[in-house]
Scaffold this motif. Structure first.
Motif, PDB file in Angstrom:
ATOM      1  N   LYS A  97       0.591  -1.207   0.019  1.00  0.00           N
ATOM      2  CA  LYS A  97      -0.029   0.030   0.021  1.00  0.00           C
ATOM      3  C   LYS A  97       0.665   1.330  -0.038  1.00  0.00           C
ATOM      4  N   ASN A  98       2.029   1.194   0.671  1.00  0.00           N
ATOM      5  CA  ASN A  98       2.525   2.495   0.922  1.00  0.00           C
ATOM      6  C   ASN A  98       3.967   2.618   0.071  1.00  0.00           C
ATOM      7  N   VAL A  99       4.609   1.680  -0.210  1.00  0.00           N
ATOM      8  CA  VAL A  99       5.910   1.397  -0.923  1.00  0.00           C
ATOM      9  C   VAL A  99       5.950   1.046  -2.560  1.00  0.00           C
ATOM     10  N   ARG A 100       5.190  -0.090  -2.429  1.00  0.00           N
ATOM     11  CA  ARG A 100       5.509  -0.916  -3.877  1.00  0.00           C
ATOM     12  C   ARG A 100       5.234   0.093  -4.763  1.00  0.00           C
ATOM     13  N   GLY A 101       6.038   0.191  -6.051  1.00  0.00           N
ATOM     14  CA  GLY A 101       6.183   1.086  -7.079  1.00  0.00           C
ATOM     15  C   GLY A 101       6.751   2.314  -7.072  1.00  0.00           C
ATOM     16  N   ASP A 102       7.131   2.597  -5.596  1.00  0.00           N
ATOM     17  CA  ASP A 102       7.999   3.993  -5.510  1.00  0.00           C
ATOM     18  C   ASP A 102       9.060   3.559  -4.709  1.00  0.00           C
ATOM     19  N   PRO A 103      10.172   3.452  -5.396  1.00  0.00           N
ATOM     20  CA  PRO A 103      11.479   3.173  -4.742  1.00  0.00           C
ATOM     21  C   PRO A 103      12.165   4.315  -4.174  1.00  0.00           C
ATOM     22  N   THR A 104      11.417   5.480  -3.637  1.00  0.00           N
ATOM     23  CA  THR A 104      12.201   6.543  -3.117  1.00  0.00           C
ATOM     24  C   THR A 104      12.552   6.430  -1.875  1.00  0.00           C
ATOM     25  N   SER A 105      12.014   5.343  -0.882  1.00  0.00           N
ATOM     26  CA  SER A 105      12.091   5.450   0.344  1.00  0.00           C
ATOM     27  C   SER A 105      13.055   4.306   0.507  1.00  0.00           C
ATOM     28  N   THR A 327       9.801  -4.633 -14.915  1.00  0.00           N
ATOM     29  CA  THR A 327      10.233  -3.226 -15.087  1.00  0.00           C
ATOM     30  C   THR A 327      10.006  -2.232 -13.839  1.00  0.00           C
ATOM     31  N   LEU A 328      11.131  -1.862 -13.539  1.00  0.00           N
ATOM     32  CA  LEU A 328      10.931  -0.947 -12.172  1.00  0.00           C
ATOM     33  C   LEU A 328      11.039   0.485 -12.446  1.00  0.00           C
ATOM     34  N   PRO A 329      10.539   1.322 -11.609  1.00  0.00           N
ATOM     35  CA  PRO A 329      10.354   2.928 -11.996  1.00  0.00           C
ATOM     36  C   PRO A 329      11.722   3.350 -12.161  1.00  0.00           C
ATOM     37  N   ASN A 330      12.799   2.860 -11.100  1.00  0.00           N
ATOM     38  CA  ASN A 330      14.232   3.238 -11.340  1.00  0.00           C
ATOM     39  C   ASN A 330      15.015   1.966 -11.829  1.00  0.00           C
ATOM     40  N   ASP A 331      16.005   2.457 -12.758  1.00  0.00           N
ATOM     41  CA  ASP A 331      16.703   1.156 -13.305  1.00  0.00           C
ATOM     42  C   ASP A 331      17.631   0.566 -12.049  1.00  0.00           C
ATOM     43  N   LEU A 332      17.989  -0.665 -12.106  1.00  0.00           N
ATOM     44  CA  LEU A 332      18.743  -1.410 -11.094  1.00  0.00           C
ATOM     45  C   LEU A 332      20.292  -0.920 -11.299  1.00  0.00           C
ATOM     46  N   PRO A 333      20.881  -0.816 -10.416  1.00  0.00           N
ATOM     47  CA  PRO A 333      22.606  -0.757 -10.422  1.00  0.00           C
ATOM     48  C   PRO A 333      22.923  -1.834 -11.549  1.00  0.00           C
ATOM     49  N   ALA A 334      23.906  -1.558 -12.349  1.00  0.00           N
ATOM     50  CA  ALA A 334      24.650  -2.638 -13.059  1.00  0.00           C
ATOM     51  C   ALA A 334      24.935  -3.668 -12.383  1.00  0.00           C
ATOM     52  N   MET A 340      12.813 -11.020 -12.634  1.00  0.00           N
ATOM     53  CA  MET A 340      11.877 -11.686 -13.271  1.00  0.00           C
ATOM     54  C   MET A 340      10.864 -12.350 -12.550  1.00  0.00           C
ATOM     55  N   ALA A 341       9.718 -12.950 -13.291  1.00  0.00           N
ATOM     56  CA  ALA A 341       8.728 -13.660 -12.703  1.00  0.00           C
ATOM     57  C   ALA A 341       8.535 -15.170 -13.501  1.00  0.00           C
ATOM     58  N   SER A 342       8.006 -15.897 -12.909  1.00  0.00           N
ATOM     59  CA  SER A 342       7.748 -17.240 -13.584  1.00  0.00           C
ATOM     60  C   SER A 342       6.513 -16.948 -14.330  1.00  0.00           C
ATOM     61  N   TYR A 343       6.453 -17.727 -15.475  1.00  0.00           N
ATOM     62  CA  TYR A 343       5.225 -17.585 -16.311  1.00  0.00           C
ATOM     63  C   TYR A 343       3.960 -17.740 -15.749  1.00  0.00           C
ATOM     64  N   GLY A 344       3.911 -19.041 -14.817  1.00  0.00           N
ATOM     65  CA  GLY A 344       2.772 -19.503 -14.311  1.00  0.00           C
ATOM     66  C   GLY A 344       2.355 -18.306 -13.145  1.00  0.00           C
ATOM     67  N   VAL A 345       2.942 -17.819 -12.535  1.00  0.00           N
ATOM     68  CA  VAL A 345       2.804 -16.811 -11.515  1.00  0.00           C
ATOM     69  C   VAL A 345       2.281 -15.436 -12.110  1.00  0.00           C
ATOM     70  N   ALA A 346       3.220 -15.199 -13.047  1.00  0.00           N
ATOM     71  CA  ALA A 346       2.784 -13.789 -13.785  1.00  0.00           C
ATOM     72  C   ALA A 346       1.522 -13.991 -14.526  1.00  0.00           C
ATOM     73  N   ILE A 347       0.916 -15.026 -15.185  1.00  0.00           N
ATOM     74  CA  ILE A 347      -0.268 -15.183 -15.959  1.00  0.00           C
ATOM     75  C   ILE A 347      -1.309 -14.939 -14.820  1.00  0.00           C
ATOM     76  N   ARG A 348      -1.200 -15.056 -13.713  1.00  0.00           N
ATOM     77  CA  ARG A 348      -2.369 -14.639 -12.839  1.00  0.00           C
ATOM     78  C   ARG A 348      -2.189 -13.491 -12.155  1.00  0.00           C
ATOM     79  N   GLN A 349      -1.196 -12.687 -12.448  1.00  0.00           N
ATOM     80  CA  GLN A 349      -1.071 -11.391 -12.044  1.00  0.00           C
ATOM     81  C   GLN A 349      -0.646 -10.496 -13.214  1.00  0.00           C
ATOM     82  N   ARG A 350      -1.305 -10.589 -14.241  1.00  0.00           N
ATOM     83  CA  ARG A 350      -0.743 -10.120 -15.777  1.00  0.00           C
ATOM     84  C   ARG A 350      -1.006  -8.504 -15.600  1.00  0.00           C
ATOM     85  N   GLU A 351      -1.855  -8.121 -14.858  1.00  0.00           N
ATOM     86  CA  GLU A 351      -1.935  -6.704 -14.773  1.00  0.00           C
ATOM     87  C   GLU A 351      -1.084  -5.935 -13.774  1.00  0.00           C
ATOM     88  N   ASP A 352       0.038  -6.676 -13.474  1.00  0.00           N
ATOM     89  CA  ASP A 352       0.975  -5.862 -12.431  1.00  0.00           C
ATOM     90  C   ASP A 352       1.805  -5.046 -13.487  1.00  0.00           C
TER      91      ASP A 352
END
Length: 364
Positions: A97-105, A327-334, A340-352
């Protein structure tokens, strides 16, 4: 103060403190408003702070754990408060609720723990807290001995327990530069970078579970001693080594190529071939890892990030060639491996929204 402070507004907070006390971590629970007064006005020096995210359960408390952590870091930056670790310690719901999708903290915290991890393995949680204490202790010692501070690659070698050649070959140059320059600024910035870059993300080092997965092995205590002996030269021997079982990723790659028949990169080799080469070379009959139905492929190399974010985290191996990119809002360090996500899990959360557009179309 030598105890950890646990800032939380919930009635069950004392139970977590009690469980950690059983594994030699002394924790004092404190309500958010009292914590704000103590930490910002009285200049304490705790072993560290466990910070919940949502503190709205206390009547009259308007801020969040994120805001309090930011205020603490600001005081530490201007020198009015001692440098000590802050660890995010919360349930998945408030984090979503408070953090995911916003890496600023993210950079406010040295580590990130789910509360439920105490129930699953208080010993593992204690090890992570002790690792954090050890790293902060090392940086405080450096600051006392060299108060002027300057970029120093030699100090990085000492902290990581590596020779100059190993540092050059095993650690991404940009990470070495960042760690070396950390001796100039505040301790919490340098120590936090060290912890998050080397231990909290898969990249330059891997933990035991990730190592076994990448070797294509099922968990088997009877044969693990053989793996440890084979990879002894790749094991982490730096600050906090007693609390962090890690192996250098590039060191593992070097050891792999020393085996008879290992002509292709470990990551490009199937589980069957990995186990065949290891069994023949180390003269032990290893049991191969079995890929779950929800994760197609035969070259596991990543964990499914989506399944790790569940209330009960599940470690599902992913073959990158058959996995779903996040894909994250900020690029990860090199030096950090992509998520990544597995196909079977991602297909149930395809709107992520983290699932790339191309892979979302693939799921449809």
């Amino acid at each position: 103060m030598t105890n950890w402070l646990f800032v939380d507004d919930q009635a069950d907070a004392a139970a977590y403190a009690s469980e950690l006390g059983k594994v030699d971590i002394k924790v004092d629970h404190i309500q958010p408003s009292a914590a704000r007064k103590l930490l910002l006005d009285q200049n304490p020096d705790p072993a560290g702070v466990l910070m919940d995210v949502d503190l709205s359960g206390e009547v009259g408390m308007l801020g969040t754990g994120l805001g309090l952590a930011q205020d603490i870091r600001a005081r530490q930056k201007n020198g009015s408060l001692e440098d000590f670790p802050i660890i995010r310690f919360a349930n998945p719901g408030p984090i979503a609720k408070n953090v995911r999708g916003d890496p600023t903290s993210d950079d406010l915290f040295d580590d990130y723990l789910f509360k439920a991890e105490v129930g699953r393995s208080a010993v593992s949680v204690a090890a992570r807290l002790k690792l954090t204490e050890a790293v902060y202790g090392a940086y405080h010692k450096i600051k006392r001995e060299k108060p002027a501070g300057k970029a120093d690659v030699k100090l990085v070698e000492e902290l990581l327990g590596l020779t100059g050649d190993q540092l050059e070959e095993w650690v991404h140059r940009a990470l070495t530069t960042r760690l070396a320059s950390g001796f100039v600024g505040p301790i919490h910035v340098a120590a936090g970078t060290f912890l998050r870059s080397c231990f909290n993300a898969v990249g330059v080092m891997v933990d035991r579970q990730t190592l076994a997965m990448r070797l294509g092995l099922s968990a088997n205590e009877e044969t693990w001693n053989t793996i440890e002996k084979w990879l002894a030269s790749s094991e982490y021997r730096g600050v906090g080594q007693d609390f962090a079982e890690r192996w250098w990723s590039s060191g593992v790659d070097q050891a792999w190529y020393s085996l008879d028949g290992a002509s292709s990169p470990l990551s490009a080799t199937s589980v069957a071939e990995r186990v065949k080469i290891l069994s023949r070379s180390l003269k032990v009959e290893f049991v191969p890892l079995k890929m779950p139905e929800t994760s197609p492929g035969e070259r596991p190399w990543r964990w499914c990030q989506l399944s790790l974010e569940r209330d009960e985290p599940e470690y599902i191996p992913v073959d990158p060639s058959r996995g779903i990119k996040l894909t994250l809002p900020n690029d990860l360090p090199a030096w950090v491996d992509p998520l990544m996500a597995s196909y079977g899990v991602a297909i149930r959360q395809r709107e992520d929204t983290r699932i790339s557009a191309a892979d979302r179309e693939k799921l449809r």
